[in-house]
Design an enzyme around this catalytic site. Structure first.
Site, PDB file in Angstrom:
ATOM      1  N   HIS A 153     -16.223   3.218  -7.590  1.00  0.00           N
ATOM      2  CA  HIS A 153     -15.372   4.331  -7.156  1.00  0.00           C
ATOM      3  C   HIS A 153     -13.939   4.126  -7.629  1.00  0.00           C
ATOM      4  O   HIS A 153     -13.325   5.033  -8.213  1.00  0.00           O
ATOM      5  CB  HIS A 153     -15.414   4.439  -5.629  1.00  0.00           C
ATOM      6  CG  HIS A 153     -14.596   5.554  -5.072  1.00  0.00           C
ATOM      7  ND1 HIS A 153     -15.112   6.808  -4.829  1.00  0.00           N
ATOM      8  CD2 HIS A 153     -13.283   5.618  -4.722  1.00  0.00           C
ATOM      9  CE1 HIS A 153     -14.160   7.591  -4.347  1.00  0.00           C
ATOM     10  NE2 HIS A 153     -13.031   6.888  -4.271  1.00  0.00           N
ATOM     11  N   HIS A 175     -11.393   6.169 -10.603  1.00  0.00           N
ATOM     12  CA  HIS A 175     -10.067   6.769 -10.428  1.00  0.00           C
ATOM     13  C   HIS A 175      -9.198   6.622 -11.680  1.00  0.00           C
ATOM     14  O   HIS A 175      -8.204   7.343 -11.821  1.00  0.00           O
ATOM     15  CB  HIS A 175      -9.341   6.117  -9.252  1.00  0.00           C
ATOM     16  CG  HIS A 175      -9.608   6.764  -7.938  1.00  0.00           C
ATOM     17  ND1 HIS A 175      -9.355   8.104  -7.707  1.00  0.00           N
ATOM     18  CD2 HIS A 175     -10.093   6.261  -6.766  1.00  0.00           C
ATOM     19  CE1 HIS A 175      -9.669   8.395  -6.453  1.00  0.00           C
ATOM     20  NE2 HIS A 175     -10.122   7.298  -5.866  1.00  0.00           N
ATOM     21  N   GLU A 223      -6.994   2.120  -5.854  1.00  0.00           N
ATOM     22  CA  GLU A 223      -7.118   2.205  -7.310  1.00  0.00           C
ATOM     23  C   GLU A 223      -5.806   1.986  -8.048  1.00  0.00           C
ATOM     24  O   GLU A 223      -5.516   2.679  -9.045  1.00  0.00           O
ATOM     25  CB  GLU A 223      -7.701   3.569  -7.693  1.00  0.00           C
ATOM     26  CG  GLU A 223      -6.819   4.787  -7.392  1.00  0.00           C
ATOM     27  CD  GLU A 223      -6.943   5.374  -6.008  1.00  0.00           C
ATOM     28  OE1 GLU A 223      -6.472   6.501  -5.802  1.00  0.00           O
ATOM     29  OE2 GLU A 223      -7.516   4.700  -5.115  1.00  0.00           O
ATOM     30  N   PRO A 267      -5.889  -2.301   4.520  1.00  0.00           N
ATOM     31  CA  PRO A 267      -6.437  -1.243   5.390  1.00  0.00           C
ATOM     32  C   PRO A 267      -7.541  -0.381   4.795  1.00  0.00           C
ATOM     33  O   PRO A 267      -8.122   0.442   5.506  1.00  0.00           O
ATOM     34  CB  PRO A 267      -5.200  -0.388   5.707  1.00  0.00           C
ATOM     35  CG  PRO A 267      -4.278  -0.593   4.554  1.00  0.00           C
ATOM     36  CD  PRO A 267      -4.506  -2.011   4.101  1.00  0.00           C
ATOM     37  N   GLN A 273       0.875  -1.171   0.000  1.00  0.00           N
ATOM     38  CA  GLN A 273       0.000   0.000   0.000  1.00  0.00           C
ATOM     39  C   GLN A 273       0.909   1.216   0.000  1.00  0.00           C
ATOM     40  O   GLN A 273       1.592   1.491   0.977  1.00  0.00           O
ATOM     41  CB  GLN A 273      -0.933   0.023   1.211  1.00  0.00           C
ATOM     42  CG  GLN A 273      -1.723   1.312   1.375  1.00  0.00           C
ATOM     43  CD  GLN A 273      -2.606   1.631   0.186  1.00  0.00           C
ATOM     44  OE1 GLN A 273      -3.116   0.735  -0.467  1.00  0.00           O
ATOM     45  NE2 GLN A 273      -2.794   2.917  -0.109  1.00  0.00           N
ATOM     46  N   CYS A 274       0.917   1.944  -1.124  1.00  0.00           N
ATOM     47  CA  CYS A 274       1.894   3.028  -1.301  1.00  0.00           C
ATOM     48  C   CYS A 274       1.309   4.427  -1.187  1.00  0.00           C
ATOM     49  O   CYS A 274       2.064   5.393  -1.109  1.00  0.00           O
ATOM     50  CB  CYS A 274       2.590   2.878  -2.659  1.00  0.00           C
ATOM     51  SG  CYS A 274       3.720   1.469  -2.719  1.00  0.00           S
TER      52      CYS A 274
END
Length: 644
Positions: free
Chosen positions: A307, A311, A283, A278, A135-136
């Site tokens: 959603h 993106h 996206e 988390p 997760q960046c």
């Protein structure tokens, strides 16, 4: 006030020399929980005489740097608690603007890496193989690789990744075929090298990796479309995931092309991750990461996928230049997501979505009363300030309401949509600020509407929307509440029953028979708008409708928010213990463990009831949470932050 045209969360020198393409060569080592290899940057000189390239890094072990094939001098500066360690690489003298340089960095990640979560096999659905995912966003790509980690500089990338488990990246899979798991080799034993290409420039926060025992199922798509789409998940959840997302994903993607512009990325896949992911969704280009909390079996939470795919245009396509303008990503995406609800369903569905979002908005605005600058749409961050501290529903909901307000001010949806298309066509592939967006807005309506539309724009209180603080929107927004009316009426009945003995109540289990899950959410959120219910009524509510044990996490969260509203009540004491077990997976559900949308508000609410219980529960379960979630939940609970 800090300069909102500058990215205050990066130490890179993109204005002097900038990466335009990076090639990764990685080895995934599940035993040592390390990603090792190299990142080779093709860089373009922006200013004559630049003497060094500066990269952002976070807890990386760097072993060697070469420039144009020659060993180069480099210096890793002391670690900043938010921005990490700047990597300074010496460049040859005499470089001129327009020239290119290749910088290769050999490195590996460390145990303090905030971008990666390594899951033991027991933390997965299958409980047979380990799992890795990244997760960046917003500023953790620097912990995955040495990068100029700012959305202002978009890059293409390629990668070769060797692993004993199938690998996925936010890029097009070149080889092997997704239809042949692990290239036909033995999963968990044989090493396979996966090749990827991302030919569309993206911001660094969209670089992503996942590796685990996953399978692929393709979606059918409308005729004539060149892109492909499908779902990845562990074998234990692939059928449920395919059923949940196959009906709507490609339909929404095709419809969005009609409203905006053609899809640029060639592939749109979704990956259902283990529970510790988390967020609801992320996206990542070509490969949206999703939480398993969406697998409700009734497709009612598929709007999260809508959603994330939106993106592709707003965020991945037109990107915010720095964290101060994050609302451009999320506000626009939320707005267009709801336009699709109207186009494919009805105006009532669109209004209903705004209604649901309004509760999250006002909760977030209230949460930041002690730090009101985070109530703004455009936030001036100080140098080195953590943009994650401002993460909430505000950029999503306040931003979407602002654009809805502009739509209404300028003449309605039919008039507004041609502007939306022009906005994307103008800026796709670029990173912009709020000022650039506003300048284009005025320019478009000057050409396509004239003095009348400019007068309408001039009537907007721009400062109130951009920089306004407080717990109310600058303008009262009304929505179509057709789909909410029966939820409101049921909530009114419960409110009116607060003086009645439980044995004399006429509520029935079938009260919710004709409600979909979103209507149940609105019912519970409406209840939260009244004074807290008496304990006996709360307990009856939870038992009668099965709210205290539902597998729908969106409903369960709202019930706990009702149940814990009066922190001193006996019902709150009862449900605080249950809720704390729910969010750490101790009750056996496991599926919400890790998703901050559920865990953060529940931990905050439990802490108001029993701070010791919240802390003990957290200490018991925290190792199963992603590093980002650990950091933010510990801040919520007033504990010392973990390393970041």
């Amino acid at each position: 006030m800090a300069d909102i045209t500058v990215d205050t969360a990066t130490q890179a020198n993109c204005s002097d020399i900038a990466t335009d393409n990076v090639a990764f060569d990685w080895i995934v080592d599940f035993d040592s929980k390390v990603l090792s290899g190299s990142a080779t940057h093709h860089m373009v000189v922006k200013k004559d005489g630049v003497r060094e390239a500066i990269f952002d890094t976070g807890d990386l072990d760097i072993s060697k740097v070469t420039v144009d094939g020659e060993t180069a001098q480099y210096d890793v500066k002391p670690k900043h608690p938010v921005m990490g360690s700047a990597l300074h690489v010496a460049l040859p003298g005499g470089l001129k603007a327009g020239k290119s340089v290749t910088v290769k960095v050999d490195y590996k990640t460390t145990k303090d890496c905030t971008a990666l979560q390594w899951l033991d096999k027991d933390q997965t659905q299958g409980k047979t193989f380990p799992f890795l995912f990244s997760q960046c966003q917003p500023i953790y790509a620097r912990a995955l690789a040495p990068l100029q980690d700012t959305p202002s500089n978009k890059i293409k990338y390629s990668a070769k990744v060797s692993s004993v488990l199938p690998v996925l990246l936010s890029a097009r899979l070149v080889s092997p075929s997704p239809e042949v798991p692990h290239d036909g080799k033995v999963i968990g034993k044989d090493v396979v090298t996966y090749s990827f290409s991302q030919p569309v420039p993206i911001p660094s926060y969209l670089i992503a990796i996942a590796a685990g025992n996953v399978r692929y199922r393709p979606f059918s798509k409308p005729e004539g479309k060149e892109w492909t789409s499908g779902v990845w998940a562990e074998p234990e959840t692939i059928e449920a995931a395919f059923w949940e997302f196959s009906e709507d994903t490609t339909r929404f993607l095709a419809q969005e092309e009609e409203i905006v512009t053609p899809y640029k990325f060639g592939v749109y896949d979704v990956l259902v991750l283990p529970p510790s992911f988390p967020y609801g969704g992320m996206e990542n280009a070509c490969m949206t990461f999703l939480t398993p909390t969406l697998l409700t079996g009734d497709r009612t939470l598929v709007d999260v996928v809508v959603h994330e795919l939106t993106h592709s245009w707003f965020g991945n396509g037109v990107t915010h230049a720095n964290p101060s303008h994050f609302w451009l990503n999320e506000g626009w995406t939320t707005y267009i997501e709801r336009v699709l609800q109207q186009v494919l369903h009805s105006p009532a569905e669109r209004g209903f979505s705004y209604l649901i979002g309004s509760k999250a908005l006002y909760d977030a605005l209230k949460q930041y009363e002690s730090n009101p600058k985070y109530q703004r749409l455009v936030i001036s961050f100080e140098e080195g300030e953590d943009p994650d501290d401002a993460y909430s529903s505000i950029p999503y909901e306040k931003g979407a309401n602002f654009i809805l307000y502009l739509e209404r001010t300028l003449g309605g949806l039919d008039v507004f949509l041609p502007y939306v298309k022009d906005y994307v066509q103008t800026f796709i592939g670029k990173s912009i600020t709020t000022a650039q967006w506003k300048e284009h807005l005025y320019s478009y309506w000057q050409k396509n509407g004239g003095p009348e539309k400019i007068k309408a724009l001039d009537s907007v209180d721009w400062d109130a929307w951009f920089y306004g603080e407080g717990t109310e929107l600058p303008v009262r927004m009304d929505y179509d509440i057709t789909l909410a009316e029966k939820a409101y009426k049921l909530a009114e009945r419960w409110d009116a029953a607060r003086q009645t003995e439980v044995s004399r109540l006429d509520f029935k289990e079938t009260d919710l028979k004709d409600f979909n899950s979103n209507q149940i959410v609105v019912f519970l959120e409406k209840l939260q708008g009244y004074p807290p219910l008496p304990s006996e009524l709360v307990l009856h509510l939870g038992h009668l409708y099965g709210l205290e044990s539902t597998n729908n996490a969106e409903i369960r969260l709202r019930f706990y928010e009702v149940a814990l509203a009066d922190s001193a009540s006996p019902a709150a004491k009862t449900y605080a213990n249950q809720a704390s077990k729910w969010v750490i997976g101790e009750d056996g559900s496991g599926v919400v463990k890790g998703r901050m949308k559920f865990c953060r508000p529940v931990f905050r609410a439990v802490a108001k009831v029993d701070k010791d219980l919240a802390i003990v529960s957290w200490e018991k379960g925290k190792t199963g949470f992603h590093p980002i979630a650990r950091k933010l939940i510990e801040k919520d609970l007033g504990l010392a932050s973990v390393k970041s």
